[in-house]
Design a protein around this motif. Sequence first.
Motif, PDB file in Angstrom:
ATOM      1  N   ALA A  57     -59.001  19.472  49.554  1.00 37.57           N
ATOM      2  CA  ALA A  57     -57.733  19.457  50.219  1.00 37.57           C
ATOM      3  C   ALA A  57     -56.736  18.474  49.637  1.00 37.57           C
ATOM      4  O   ALA A  57     -57.469  17.250  49.044  1.00 37.57           O
ATOM      5  CB  ALA A  57     -57.572  19.525  51.374  1.00 37.57           C
ATOM      6  N   PHE A  58     -55.330  18.383  49.344  1.00 33.60           N
ATOM      7  CA  PHE A  58     -54.655  17.251  48.804  1.00 33.60           C
ATOM      8  C   PHE A  58     -53.283  17.190  49.871  1.00 33.60           C
ATOM      9  O   PHE A  58     -52.940  18.425  50.576  1.00 33.60           O
ATOM     10  CB  PHE A  58     -54.118  17.444  47.470  1.00 33.60           C
ATOM     11  CG  PHE A  58     -54.792  17.609  46.747  1.00 33.60           C
ATOM     12  CD1 PHE A  58     -55.510  16.062  46.189  1.00 33.60           C
ATOM     13  CD2 PHE A  58     -55.524  18.672  45.848  1.00 33.60           C
ATOM     14  CE1 PHE A  58     -56.488  16.272  45.202  1.00 33.60           C
ATOM     15  CE2 PHE A  58     -56.672  18.293  44.952  1.00 33.60           C
ATOM     16  CZ  PHE A  58     -57.185  17.088  44.741  1.00 33.60           C
ATOM     17  N   PRO A  59     -52.892  16.098  49.996  1.00 29.00           N
ATOM     18  CA  PRO A  59     -51.748  15.813  50.655  1.00 29.00           C
ATOM     19  C   PRO A  59     -50.512  16.513  49.814  1.00 29.00           C
ATOM     20  O   PRO A  59     -50.516  16.253  48.717  1.00 29.00           O
ATOM     21  CB  PRO A  59     -51.421  14.279  50.571  1.00 29.00           C
ATOM     22  CG  PRO A  59     -52.431  14.000  49.919  1.00 29.00           C
ATOM     23  CD  PRO A  59     -53.369  14.788  49.348  1.00 29.00           C
ATOM     24  N   GLN A  64     -48.343  17.010  55.383  1.00 27.39           N
ATOM     25  CA  GLN A  64     -49.059  18.158  55.184  1.00 27.39           C
ATOM     26  C   GLN A  64     -50.140  18.302  54.204  1.00 27.39           C
ATOM     27  O   GLN A  64     -49.955  17.501  53.294  1.00 27.39           O
ATOM     28  CB  GLN A  64     -48.172  19.345  55.633  1.00 27.39           C
ATOM     29  CG  GLN A  64     -47.465  19.485  56.694  1.00 27.39           C
ATOM     30  CD  GLN A  64     -48.105  19.426  58.135  1.00 27.39           C
ATOM     31  OE1 GLN A  64     -49.403  20.010  58.186  1.00 27.39           O
ATOM     32  NE2 GLN A  64     -47.648  18.610  58.964  1.00 27.39           N
ATOM     33  N   THR A  65     -50.867  19.209  54.266  1.00 27.04           N
ATOM     34  CA  THR A  65     -51.903  19.717  53.062  1.00 27.04           C
ATOM     35  C   THR A  65     -51.919  20.983  52.647  1.00 27.04           C
ATOM     36  O   THR A  65     -51.338  21.762  53.102  1.00 27.04           O
ATOM     37  CB  THR A  65     -53.264  19.146  53.744  1.00 27.04           C
ATOM     38  OG1 THR A  65     -53.599  20.202  54.794  1.00 27.04           O
ATOM     39  CG2 THR A  65     -53.382  17.762  54.134  1.00 27.04           C
ATOM     40  N   SER A  67     -54.584  23.517  51.789  1.00 27.94           N
ATOM     41  CA  SER A  67     -56.069  23.659  51.916  1.00 27.94           C
ATOM     42  C   SER A  67     -57.015  23.772  50.871  1.00 27.94           C
ATOM     43  O   SER A  67     -56.593  23.976  49.739  1.00 27.94           O
ATOM     44  CB  SER A  67     -56.052  25.004  52.625  1.00 27.94           C
ATOM     45  OG  SER A  67     -55.287  25.183  53.899  1.00 27.94           O
TER      46      SER A  67
END
Length: 219
Positions: A57-59, A64-65, A67
């Motif tokens: 996952a990444f910001p 928020q991220t 998925s």
Amino acid sequence: MRIFEDTYRHKGMRKKLMDILREKGITDESVLAAMNNIPRHFFLDTALDNIAYEDRAFPISDGQTISQPYTVAFQTQLLQVEVQEKVLEIGTGSIYQATVLAEIGAKVFTIERQKNLFDKSKLYVFRGKYPNLKFFYGDGFEGLPTFAPFDKVIITAAAPYIPPKLIAQLKPGGMMVIPVDQGEQQRMLRLTKNADGSYMEEAFHNFSFVPMLKGKERG
Ligand code: SAH
């Protein structure tokens, strides 16, 4: 203005990611084909170009991220989406999951509670490509009564409980895939609605999502 390019290198990395997803147990070929067709790096900052195809996952903006690819694949596989089905997604975020559903051929209705993120959908890179994908600014706990009933509902944030209004907006025989809060981790559940309005529940393994929050956010 950002120039979006899907090079052979990106395609190669994407193919390797599909092999990783297969090794982790994803078997639904329609899910793998859709994810193989969508340049995931378009949904991330250009600085993350190379790592867009790592299974993590990444910001994104606004805390928020996006998925993890495995999570997207797993939830989509559980949903058993068919062409032309009406699918409600809670938590638009980066629009990646919604794009996977649209690429499979579902009629996608996605809701985001953060105005900033919702507004970004106006700059959606695939605007025009998916007339079957519609964006809504609202509170996912309320669902979309105007467009109900849905064949499928997918929740991409950690739900504190199963929202009753979303069960009500599901067709009999319809399915909901929802990670339900258990502290740090959420258990992935698949609910299948019975003709009498009750539902059958199946539980899968644990995942970690950002929280599903009440109400809309302006900022
Ligand atoms: N599906 C997204 C994952 C985004 S993370 C993707 O593919 O990138 C979860 C998102 O759910 C966040 O953007 C968060 O703002 C949103 N969210 C949380 N609670 C919500 C609610 N009640 N209604 C709608 N969206 C919600």
